[in-house]
Structures are given as C-alpha cells and as structure tokens.
Design a protein around this motif. Structure first.
Motif, short mmCIF file in Angstrom:
data_model
loop_
_atom_site.label_atom_id
_atom_site.label_comp_id
_atom_site.label_asym_id
_atom_site.label_seq_id
_atom_site.Cartn_x
_atom_site.Cartn_y
_atom_site.Cartn_z
N SER A 55 4.41 8.75 6.74
CA SER A 55 3.93 9.16 5.28
C SER A 55 3.90 10.23 4.66
O SER A 55 3.67 11.38 5.46
N PRO A 56 4.35 10.39 3.63
CA PRO A 56 5.33 9.48 2.98
C PRO A 56 6.32 9.01 3.18
O PRO A 56 7.19 9.72 3.45
N ALA B 25 4.72 0.83 -0.18
CA ALA B 25 5.64 1.33 -1.31
C ALA B 25 6.60 2.45 -0.84
O ALA B 25 7.47 2.38 -1.41
N TYR C 7 -0.21 -4.08 -7.72
CA TYR C 7 -0.69 -2.61 -7.13
C TYR C 7 0.61 -2.03 -6.41
O TYR C 7 0.70 -0.73 -6.58
N GLY C 8 1.24 -2.92 -5.57
CA GLY C 8 2.31 -2.63 -4.91
C GLY C 8 3.25 -2.00 -5.81
O GLY C 8 4.03 -0.76 -5.61
N SER D 216 -2.66 -7.82 -5.59
CA SER D 216 -2.10 -6.82 -4.86
C SER D 216 -0.60 -6.49 -4.81
O SER D 216 -0.17 -5.43 -4.83
N ASN E 28 2.53 1.19 -7.13
CA ASN E 28 2.70 2.54 -6.25
C ASN E 28 4.38 2.76 -6.13
O ASN E 28 4.65 4.01 -6.15
N LYS F 176 5.32 4.58 -9.42
CA LYS F 176 4.43 5.88 -9.61
C LYS F 176 5.64 6.78 -9.06
O LYS F 176 5.64 8.09 -9.60
N VAL F 177 6.20 6.68 -8.04
CA VAL F 177 7.16 7.52 -7.39
C VAL F 177 8.32 8.05 -8.40
O VAL F 177 8.45 9.05 -8.59
N GLY G 47 0.89 -1.20 -0.02
CA GLY G 47 -0.06 0.09 -0.19
C GLY G 47 0.96 1.06 -0.07
O GLY G 47 2.04 1.23 -0.26
N THR G 48 0.30 2.50 0.38
CA THR G 48 0.91 3.74 0.25
C THR G 48 2.33 3.64 1.12
O THR G 48 3.33 4.12 0.90
N LYS H 79 -9.22 12.31 0.12
CA LYS H 79 -9.51 11.27 -0.82
C LYS H 79 -11.00 11.16 -1.26
O LYS H 79 -11.23 10.55 -2.15
#
Length: 705
Positions: free
Chosen positions: A439-440, A312, A337-338, A334, A341, A344-345, A308-309, A567
């Motif tokens: 976070s982040p 990742a 998805y990880g 999942s 994430n 994406k950074v 998750g956020t 969100k």
C-alpha cells in the motif's frame, strides 16, 4: 555507394554522408568492440575525401542504450568512452547524431560529442548514472552544462530521469525533431540540409551555456545545498555538483580530467557497489523457474474483490496498465465507497496538473462495479483484497470457484494467511496464486508473487507478466506466515520493541534507522500503516506464540487506548490537527516506563550504532532463514523485497548485500553476543553459520534458481 561491415558497427557511404550504425543488440551498449569500431569509423571518415559528413545512428530499436553492464567490475579495455567522445567532437567533418529509442548514459554522451542532434518522437534521452552511484564519465558533466546551462544540466543529472524529444528540444539538447519514424531518412535529410547550408562544425565544448557565471554559480550552490539535505549522504550526487563546478571554473580539458578523477572515486565507492547490486538483483528477480517453464495466460479483464484502500489501489494500478476492471463489493454503499476511492486518486492527479479530465474519463470507461459475483464470469484474473480473515477468504474463493470461467487466474492479496489452505478449499487449486501488493498499491513498486504448492507454472508466469504490465518489481516467494517481507519485518520489529523496553526510546530508534538511510523508522511506519493492523496480527498469533519467546506489550497498551497512528491523531507519535509528521508523545513515554516497571526491567542507554547493529542483525538473520527454507529463491530476492517494499536504502544494496559488505562473520559474532541475553530470540540462522564456516558469502548463492 560503398559499404563496409563489422560485427558491432556498420558504416556505408550515402552520397557523401558516412552512415555509422551501432549494431550491438539488444540496446546497442557501448562495449569495448563498439568503442573501438566507432572510433575507427570516425577516423576513417577523416581520411576519406569522399566523406562530407558523418551520421551516427543505432540499429534496431535504440540509438545507444549506455554502457555495457557486462563490463561492470572488470578491468577497462581501451579505448575508453571519453577517448571516443573526444575523437567524435574533434572531427573536422560534420558529425550528426540521429536518435531514436534510448540515448541514455554513455549513449547521450556520444550524442553530445556530435556537432548536431536530431531525435525522433520516440526518443528517451538522459544521463541516469546517479542511479548506479556514478556520474557521467565521458564528458557528460562538462558538455551538458555548456549546452544547457548549469541549472538544467544539474536537474537532469541529479534526478537521473530521461526526457522525451519535445522536452529535449525545448532544453536545447537536440536541434530538431524528426517528422517521421524513419531514423535513417530523417538523419540523412538533416545532415544534407546542414551541408547545403554550409553549417559549421559546432563543438559542444565551445557552447555558451555557462556564460552567465553568476547565474551558473548560484545554480551550483543551490544544487549543493539541496543534495546535502536530500541525498541521505549519497556519494555521487555531490560529485556531480563538483564536476559541474569544474565545468564553470576550469578549461574544458582540465574539466574532463577532473570529471575522470571524480568518476573513478565513485567507481570505488561502496555505494556504487550497492546500487549496481540493486540494478542486477531487480533484473534477476524477474526470472523464476516457472517463468522458464510456463507461458503467460492472456489477461485483458480483471476482477477486484473489495473497494477499500488496498482494493482501490489495485484497481487503479490495473486501470493505469490499460486493463478493464470490475470491482465487486458486498452492497451498494460499499461499492460506492470503492468507486469514490478510485476516483479520489485521479482527482488528485488532475488537481496537480498531471492528468486531464478527458484522460480520467477514458480510464474510468474501463471500470465497472457490481454487488454480484456473477459479474466476474468472463474476467481473465481476479484479485481478492478483502479482510485478513481465513473464513472470509474461503467464502470469497468458494464464490470465485463457482462463477469464474475455466482458466481464470484466482489471486489473493493476503499479507500473512496460508495460500495453500485457500487453494485446497476449491476445485481448481492450480489456478490460485498470491499477489501481495503493498500500500498504496498504485504507487508501491513491489509485488510479492506467492507460489503455493499446487499452482501451475503458467499461472506463475502470468503473475510475472502482469507485474511487468503494472510496471512493478515482482519477487517470487514461498508460502509461510508473512512470506518474505512481512515475516522478516516481524523479527526486526520485535528487536526494535526489545530495545524500546530495555531503554531506547522509540524516537531514538526511529532516528537511528532514518540516519542509516531508511525514509522512516519502525514506529513511524506503524503509525502510518495503522497500529490496529499489527495489533490484529498479534492477537491472531497469540494462541500459537512460543511462551518462551519474549513479548513486549507496549504497542498493545497504545492500541488499547484507540491510538492507531496518523488516522486517529496519535499512536507512538502525536499528530496535531491532522499533521503528517508526528511529535514525541509524553503519554507514550509514560506507558513505556510503566511497562518497563511491570516487566521488572531497569532501562539502559543505547548508542545509535548499537541500535543499528541489533536492528540489522535481526533483519539479516531472518532474511537468511527465509533463504535457507526456500521461501526466497536467493538472497537477492530478499534484497529486492526490502528495496522496493520496505524502504531499505538503495545505496546499501539490500540487507543481504549489506551483510556481505560488513562481513558475515561480524554479523554472526553480533548475533552470538546478543544471544547471551536472549538465546530464544537470537538463534543464528543455519545458513549464516554454514557460510561463515566455509568462508563463503550470501552473494555466492545468487546464481542458484
């Protein structure tokens, strides 16, 4: 060849060039002895007919790292650094500075006073005084603008950042980049070439960077406007602008005198005291009792449970530190998805021009994923970042206990849960530790190292060593609900909720907190983090909540509508069309009015000062409780936690430093006054009571541990 040596500055004559080497480990700081001997070396060069030029270098790994921080707050000892710099610049013989490693603050001011400058590729050059609430006080604000122009000089001094050799050369800070890693050889060769070319003595005070007066004036005014808007009323940035204006409008000597006056004003500023406290506190926080006892275990490969956020972000931080990372998720979707994430950074960095596709590919070559815990059998450390539920955590750690090699460090990223209970659930509790990222996780600097009862010292030392690799600021915390930061947050957020129910709007409270210096207020923070996060915590704690303790239900009413903040497009604020900045929501104000009526509360007005006195009293009181109970080793650990994890204004030093600055007795008087309305919530910390009774400060406890 003739040679003379002293403890702090060595000098030797090499074929007509007097090599003056500053030797004051570890960073060649400009202490009184260095200043005295540096000036003496320059003066002896003037008297020696065999000296044709002077080469200034640093011994060890740096040129000169800046002022000697051990002299901060002590009476000045002559000669002053401005005197030394002026003497260097006035030399009738060529003075060349050869820079390797750090030339920061006073170190760069020494180099600016030299007539020519060469730097090796590893050089770090800058004037970071603004980060300590100061300005360059040894001619930096006068020489740098004359050398670079007002705009470039202001940019460097107001940001406090350092630049490398290539950037310094492009700006005109240095004249040449050395081709090798031998600072002595490069410096001597450059000085000899200047002598051969009969290069003149070239004083920085005569440079023409400010010759375009209109452009200089425009740059100064633009900087003044930007500083006024962005510096949150910080003192020293505006003084830096004033000093550069003096460089434009005054003679060099008058400008130096004005710079000195401005420097002394900064030195007397409470902001300087707060920033210097922050500087020392960060360094002290990186030492814990266990780091003196245990040796870090070697860490090359790390497992991350959860994509998750948070998971990742942790993976990105580890990859950026050069480590190999294996992510484990429960199923292929999942895991995909990880991975997305993480990517994406890096895609965002490429889009901003801060990373190349090749660099991204090289990083991701060290990133792997699996849906099986077996993939973690050889990793050196695992960070679990799954859902905040004890049963889930126990299941994960049972698998880690089964598959991980002996000696692997098993870390949980829990924000609240009992790490002693997690450790006790497996066969190797000595290997379990808390690594609470914020976070982040790839950007936030704070890392709470949560130390359970059975952990071994070398595991704690490993956690601190890992923080250093990740370029994070570690703070040692004990085990309790919320550790240091979130435990204190729960209390001052409750104080904010009480004020909201009593009559202050969330928007007024947020504004008052921002005006104090925080980047965001508590209700903005809630919307950014997601209201559902706090809601889940409140529901988890409901069964054990003290029925006598006041509980404000406004946030629950908002969450019950599915309004979780940014969100979902609305929380305490409205976020129209995906906006990052919210606007006040009349529907929320109606919910607040209804809750006040339900609780039979007649709303009253609060001034911003009243809001901040309550907000800070709650924060300080619980911070003191955290120290009293040993959850934090020292008050400074609370300060560092809030500076790096919760946006506390750095120039105020942290909540514990702030308490001392306004007077601990005044804080206690406020708490006792507020207790007349709510004696259950406002219970003075025994530590504050004890310190006030004996006339001591929280700072007096910072020498412990």
């Amino acid at each position: 060849m003739s040679e003379a040596s002293t403890d702090a500055v060595r000098h030797e004559l090499r074929d007509g060039i007097l090599v003056v080497s500053v030797d004051n480990p570890p960073v060649n700081a400009l202490g009184a002895k260095v200043r005295y001997e540096l000036r003496a070396a320059i003066e002896s060069a003037q008297q020696n007919p065999n000296v044709e030029a002077v080469l200034l270098i640093g011994a060890g790994r740096n040129f000169i790292g800046g002022a000697d921080i051990r002299e901060f707050g002590k009476p000045p000892v002559p000669p002053s650094l401005p005197e030394v710099c002026n003497r260097i610049e006035a030399s009738s013989k060529l003075v060349v500075a050869a820079i390797h490693g750090a030339a920061l603050g006073g170190g760069l001011e020494v180099a600016l006073a030299a007539h020519y400058r060469i730097a090796l590729a590893d050089a770090k050059i800058g004037l970071p005084e603004v980060t300590l609430g100061l300005l360059p006080g040894a001619g930096g604000t006068q020489r740098m603008p004359r050398l670079l122009g007002a705009k470039a000089a202001l940019d460097l001094m107001l940001s406090g950042r350092h630049v490398g050799a290539n950037k310094a050369h492009a700006l005109g800070l240095i004249d040449r980049i050395g081709a090798s890693a031998d600072v002595m050889a490069e410096g001597l060769a450059y000085a000899r070439s200047l002598l051969t070319a009969r290069a003149p003595v070239r004083r920085t005070c005569d440079a023409l960077g400010l010759v375009d007066r209109a452009a200089s004036r425009a740059a100064i005014e633009a900087a003044r406007v930007e500083v006024s808007q962005r510096s949150r009323r910080l003192f020293s940035p505006l003084k830096i602008v004033d000093a550069v204006q003096a460089a434009l409008e005054m003679s060099f000597d008058d400008g130096l005198r004005h710079e000195r006056q401005l420097f002394l004003q900064c030195l007397d500023s409470p902001q300087r005291a707060g920033l210097v406290h922050a500087f020392f506190a960060e360094r002290a926080a990186q030492k814990a009792p266990e780091t003196r006892k245990g040796k870090p275990r070697a860490i090359a490969s790390v497992g991350v449970i959860g994509g998750g956020t948070m998971g990742a972000g942790i993976a990105v931080a580890l990859l950026d530190a050069g480590l190999s990372v294996t992510m484990v998720e429960r199923d292929d979707a999942s895991l995909a998805y990880g991975r997305a994430n993480v990517e994406k950074v890096y895609k965002a960095l490429i889009a901003k021009g801060r990373m190349t596709s090749q660099a991204k590919a090289a990083l991701l070559a060290r990133f792997d994923g699996s849906t099986s815990y077996e993939a973690l059998h050889a990793v050196d450390l695992v960070v679990e970042a799954v859902f905040e539920d004890m049963a889930v955590k126990h299941a994960v750690f049972a698998e880690l206990d089964r598959v991980c090699k002996p000696g692997a460090v098993l870390a949980t990223n829990t924000s609240y849960l009992d790490i002693d209970a997690i450790a006790a659930s497996i066969s190797r509790p000595a290997d379990v530790i808390g690594l609470h990222f914020f976070s982040p996780a790839n950007l936030m600097k704070l890392l709470e190292v949560v130390v359970p009862a059975q952990v071994s010292a070398d595991v704690v030392a490993t956690a601190f060593d890992l923080a250093k690799k990740l370029r994070k600021v570690p703070v040692r915390a004990g085990v309790c609900d919320g550790f240091i930061g979130n435990r204190v947050l729960a209390i001052y957020r409750a104080a904010a909720d009480h004020m909201m129910e009593d009559g202050a709007s969330p928007y007024q409270i947020d504004r008052a907190v921002r005006d104090f210096g925080f980047p965001m207020g508590p209700f903005q923070v809630s919307d950014l983090a997601g209201g559902d996060i706090g809601w889940a915590t409140r529901k988890r704690r409901a069964a054990t909540r003290d029925p006598k303790l006041r509980y404000v239900q406004i946030a629950d009413r908002i969450c019950e509508r599915g309004w979780f903040g940014q969100k979902t497009g609305r929380g305490f604020y409205l976020y129209a069309d995906g906006a990052r900045t919210g606007k006040p929501d009349p529907d929320v104000e109606a919910i607040i009015d209804a809750e006040r009526e339900r609780a039979n509360i007649t709303p009253r007005t609060f001034t911003d000062d009243e809001i901040m006195r309550r907000y800070m009293a709650a924060m300080i009181n619980e911070g003191a409780n955290v120290v009293h109970e040993g959850i934090a080793l020292r008050p400074l650990d609370v300060d560092v936690t809030f500076l790096h994890g919760y946006g506390f204004p750095r120039h105020r030093g942290g909540p514990m430093k702030y308490a001392d600055s306004v007077g601990l007795s005044n804080v206690l008087a406020d708490i006792r006054e507020f207790a007349k309305e709510d004696p259950v919530f406002w219970q003075p910390s025994p530590l504050i009571v004890e310190l006030v009774e004996r006339g001591a400060t929280l700072a007096s406890l910072n020498q412990s541990a």
